[in-house]
Design an enzyme around this catalytic site. Structure first.
Site, PDB file in Angstrom:
ATOM      1  CG  ASP A 198      62.103 -15.578 103.146  1.00  0.00           C
ATOM      2  OD1 ASP A 198      60.966 -15.444 103.578  1.00  0.00           O
ATOM      3  OD2 ASP A 198      62.898 -14.766 102.645  1.00  0.00           O
ATOM      4  NE  ARG A 234      56.058 -17.108 102.685  1.00  0.00           N
ATOM      5  CZ  ARG A 234      57.306 -16.222 102.867  1.00  0.00           C
ATOM      6  NH1 ARG A 234      58.584 -16.624 102.514  1.00  0.00           N
ATOM      7  NH2 ARG A 234      57.125 -14.963 103.232  1.00  0.00           N
TER       8      ARG A 234
HETATM    9  C1  LIG Z   1      55.513 -15.788  98.492  1.00  0.00           C
HETATM   10  C2  LIG Z   1      56.756 -16.805  98.092  1.00  0.00           C
HETATM   11  C3  LIG Z   1      57.576 -16.933  99.193  1.00  0.00           C
HETATM   12  C4  LIG Z   1      58.895 -17.676  99.009  1.00  0.00           C
HETATM   13  N1  LIG Z   1      59.574 -18.050  99.852  1.00  0.00           N
HETATM   14  C5  LIG Z   1      60.410 -19.079  99.821  1.00  0.00           C
HETATM   15  C6  LIG Z   1      61.319 -19.471 100.747  1.00  0.00           C
HETATM   16  O1  LIG Z   1      61.472 -18.955 101.981  1.00  0.00           O
HETATM   17  N2  LIG Z   1      62.264 -20.458 100.578  1.00  0.00           N
HETATM   18  C7  LIG Z   1      62.401 -21.159  99.459  1.00  0.00           C
HETATM   19  O2  LIG Z   1      63.064 -22.134  99.292  1.00  0.00           O
HETATM   20  N3  LIG Z   1      61.601 -20.640  98.478  1.00  0.00           N
HETATM   21  C8  LIG Z   1      60.748 -19.800  98.440  1.00  0.00           C
HETATM   22  N4  LIG Z   1      59.661 -19.153  97.530  1.00  0.00           N
HETATM   23  C9  LIG Z   1      60.001 -19.849  96.155  1.00  0.00           C
HETATM   24  C10 LIG Z   1      59.403 -21.248  96.070  1.00  0.00           C
HETATM   25  O3  LIG Z   1      60.178 -22.198  96.799  1.00  0.00           O
HETATM   26  C11 LIG Z   1      59.682 -21.676  94.613  1.00  0.00           C
HETATM   27  O4  LIG Z   1      60.765 -21.648  94.060  1.00  0.00           O
HETATM   28  C12 LIG Z   1      58.832 -20.641  93.472  1.00  0.00           C
HETATM   29  O5  LIG Z   1      57.704 -20.144  93.748  1.00  0.00           O
HETATM   30  C13 LIG Z   1      58.487 -21.482  92.225  1.00  0.00           C
HETATM   31  O6  LIG Z   1      57.633 -22.358  92.260  1.00  0.00           O
HETATM   32  P1  LIG Z   1      56.340 -22.486  91.906  1.00  0.00           P
HETATM   33  O7  LIG Z   1      55.369 -23.056  93.200  1.00  0.00           O
HETATM   34  O8  LIG Z   1      55.911 -21.251  91.720  1.00  0.00           O
HETATM   35  O9  LIG Z   1      55.992 -23.543  90.908  1.00  0.00           O
HETATM   36  P2  LIG Z   1      56.739 -23.565  89.229  1.00  0.00           P
HETATM   37  O10 LIG Z   1      56.447 -25.139  89.022  1.00  0.00           O
HETATM   38  O11 LIG Z   1      58.319 -23.201  89.490  1.00  0.00           O
HETATM   39  O12 LIG Z   1      55.938 -22.615  88.490  1.00  0.00           O
HETATM   40  C14 LIG Z   1      54.499 -22.535  88.221  1.00  0.00           C
HETATM   41  C15 LIG Z   1      54.402 -21.585  87.024  1.00  0.00           C
HETATM   42  O13 LIG Z   1      54.701 -20.313  87.588  1.00  0.00           O
HETATM   43  C16 LIG Z   1      55.154 -19.403  86.642  1.00  0.00           C
HETATM   44  N5  LIG Z   1      56.255 -19.281  86.932  1.00  0.00           N
HETATM   45  C17 LIG Z   1      57.143 -19.679  88.086  1.00  0.00           C
HETATM   46  N6  LIG Z   1      58.099 -19.117  88.549  1.00  0.00           N
HETATM   47  C18 LIG Z   1      58.513 -18.244  87.523  1.00  0.00           C
HETATM   48  C19 LIG Z   1      59.291 -17.092  87.374  1.00  0.00           C
HETATM   49  N7  LIG Z   1      60.462 -17.100  88.066  1.00  0.00           N
HETATM   50  N8  LIG Z   1      59.182 -16.298  86.163  1.00  0.00           N
HETATM   51  C20 LIG Z   1      58.198 -16.248  85.576  1.00  0.00           C
HETATM   52  N9  LIG Z   1      56.896 -17.063  85.752  1.00  0.00           N
HETATM   53  C21 LIG Z   1      57.175 -17.994  86.714  1.00  0.00           C
HETATM   54  C22 LIG Z   1      55.157 -20.198  85.503  1.00  0.00           C
HETATM   55  O14 LIG Z   1      54.135 -19.988  84.734  1.00  0.00           O
HETATM   56  C23 LIG Z   1      55.079 -21.669  85.976  1.00  0.00           C
HETATM   57  O15 LIG Z   1      54.852 -22.556  84.813  1.00  0.00           O
HETATM   58  C24 LIG Z   1      58.766 -18.518  97.545  1.00  0.00           C
HETATM   59  C25 LIG Z   1      57.763 -18.339  96.693  1.00  0.00           C
HETATM   60  C26 LIG Z   1      56.714 -17.390  97.040  1.00  0.00           C
HETATM   61  C27 LIG Z   1      55.659 -17.424  95.838  1.00  0.00           C
END
Ligand SMILES: Cc1cc2nc3c(=O)[nH]c(=O)nc-3n(C[C@H](O)[C@H](O)[C@H](O)COP(=O)(O)OP(=O)(O)OC[C@H]3O[C@@H](n4cnc5c(N)ncnc54)[C@H](O)[C@@H]3O)c2cc1C
Length: 317
Positions: free
Chosen positions: A143, A193
């Site tokens: 991560d 990722r």
């Molecule tokens: C598989 C995976 C692994 C990850 N690993 C890391 C990592 O190692 N390090 C790191 O810094 N970050 C990690 N993240 C988190 C990532 O950086 C984001 O903070 C997170 O995924 C939200 O961004 P988004 O791309 O979904 O877009 P956003 O713009 O946040 O969300 C887009 C849409 O998704 C839905 N959504 C998003 N979040 C939520 C929520 N919490 N509850 C409900 N609905 C929601 C909503 O409909 C929103 O409009 C990971 C995310 C995923 C999916």
């Protein structure tokens, strides 16, 4: 004009690092409904059960044993041991076969911040976890944490990849450096990722506006999709999911040469839809008692969740 949701997001990210609040809130049992939505449970058996259900629905899984930022060697060892136990259970249940279930590891949970030789301790622990993953038939993804750890994590990744070439990297599109890191890592056999990034970062290193983060995500995605590696598209953002599909098609990628990833409990119907149309969908599944930091970052991403979470913690529900 004040951006209220931006202020709330920054506040929640600040609180995600508060040990005082952590100790109060984590006392709320893991069974509470809001925690349950995002976390598989407290034990290895809970993680294996949830993994089985996800695999039965055609999804792949990456499992995270919750915990981060430890300054206690015994805790770092306990986290390593939890992964070893988990991987043995995944191996014997057949769930690790062909990498259907893999694990995600935070280096700060296995000792990266320990004073003195934290880097080496975390590397040694990660090495043991990688070996256990190989024995079970699967792999590990490291991560990404806050930007102060990026160089050390990259260094550890490259060291691990000498013996365990399938070890996955995570890159965060909000960091200015990430497009360059994508170029460096878009080579044969390299699993990467790409996520937006979940920590509170200063302007000097990270894009602050969500539109700038999205544009960076697309630039990074282009590099990864056009490269020779194995992109893992970690986002719930419908626009980015669509763009990723289009870029994969343009690069003439087969469905097994990249995957989508989403978090457990977020957009589950979309997860199933993507798996059912024949693309690979991997769910990031956290389990364990130390869910505070993880959950606060989920609240920061969607402040509407915060009200429901606080109400559940404050009541018996
Ligand atoms: C598989 C995976 C692994 C990850 N690993 C890391 C990592 O190692 N390090 C790191 O810094 N970050 C990690 N993240 C988190 C990532 O950086 C984001 O903070 C997170 O995924 C939200 O961004 P988004 O791309 O979904 O877009 P956003 O713009 O946040 O969300 C887009 C849409 O998704 C839905 N959504 C998003 N979040 C939520 C929520 N919490 N509850 C409900 N609905 C929601 C909503 O409909 C929103 O409009 C990971 C995310 C995923 C999916």
């Amino acid at each position: 004009m004040i951006d209220a949701s931006g202020v709330l997001r920054q506040g929640l990210l600040q609180l995600s690092r508060s040990n005082q609040l952590r100790s109060i809130i984590e006392k709320a049992p893991v069974s509470r409904s809001v925690v349950q939505r995002f976390v598989a449970g407290a034990t290895t058996a809970d993680a294996v059960r949830a993994t089985q259900a996800l695999c039965d629905s055609g999804r792949l899984v990456t499992i995270d044993y919750l915990g981060e930022d430890t300054l206690d060697l015994d805790q770092a060892k306990a986290t390593r041991d939890a992964y070893l136990t988990l991987l043995a259970a995944l191996g014997s249940s057949g769930l690790a076969e062909d990498g259907r279930a893999e694990v995600s590891v935070k280096l700060s949970a296995v000792g990266q911040f320990l004073p003195g030789d934290g880097h080496k301790i975390a590397l040694d622990h990660a090495r043991e976890i990688c070996q256990a993953a190989v024995n079970a038939g699967t792999t590990v993804t490291l991560d990404a944490e806050d930007h102060t750890t990026t160089d050390a994590t990259m260094e550890t990744l490259l060291e691990l990849r000498q013996d365990f070439p399938s070890t996955g990297a995570v890159l965060q599109a909000y960091l200015h450096r990430t497009e360059g890191d994508c170029r460096d890592l878009a080579h044969e056999g390299s699993r990467v990722r790409l996520c937006k990034g979940a920590y509170k970062e200063p302007e000097s290193v990270a894009y602050q506006k969500s539109s700038d983060v999205d544009l960076s995500y697309v630039r990074c995605l282009k590099v990864l999709m056009e490269g020779k590696g194995y992109p893992m598209v970690a986002s719930h953002d419908p626009r980015l999911v669509q763009i990723a599909g289009a870029l994969a098609a343009k690069a003439r990628r087969q469905a097994d040469s990249f995957e989508f990833q989403m978090l457990y409990g977020i957009r589950p119907d979309e997860q199933k839809r993507i798996a059912e149309r024949g693309d690979q969908m991997r769910v990031y599944l956290p389990y364990g008692e130390q869910w505070y930091g993880y959950l606060m970052r989920r609240m920061a991403e969607r402040p509407a969740n915060t009200f429901f979470f606080l109400r559940a913690v404050a009541t018996k529900g």
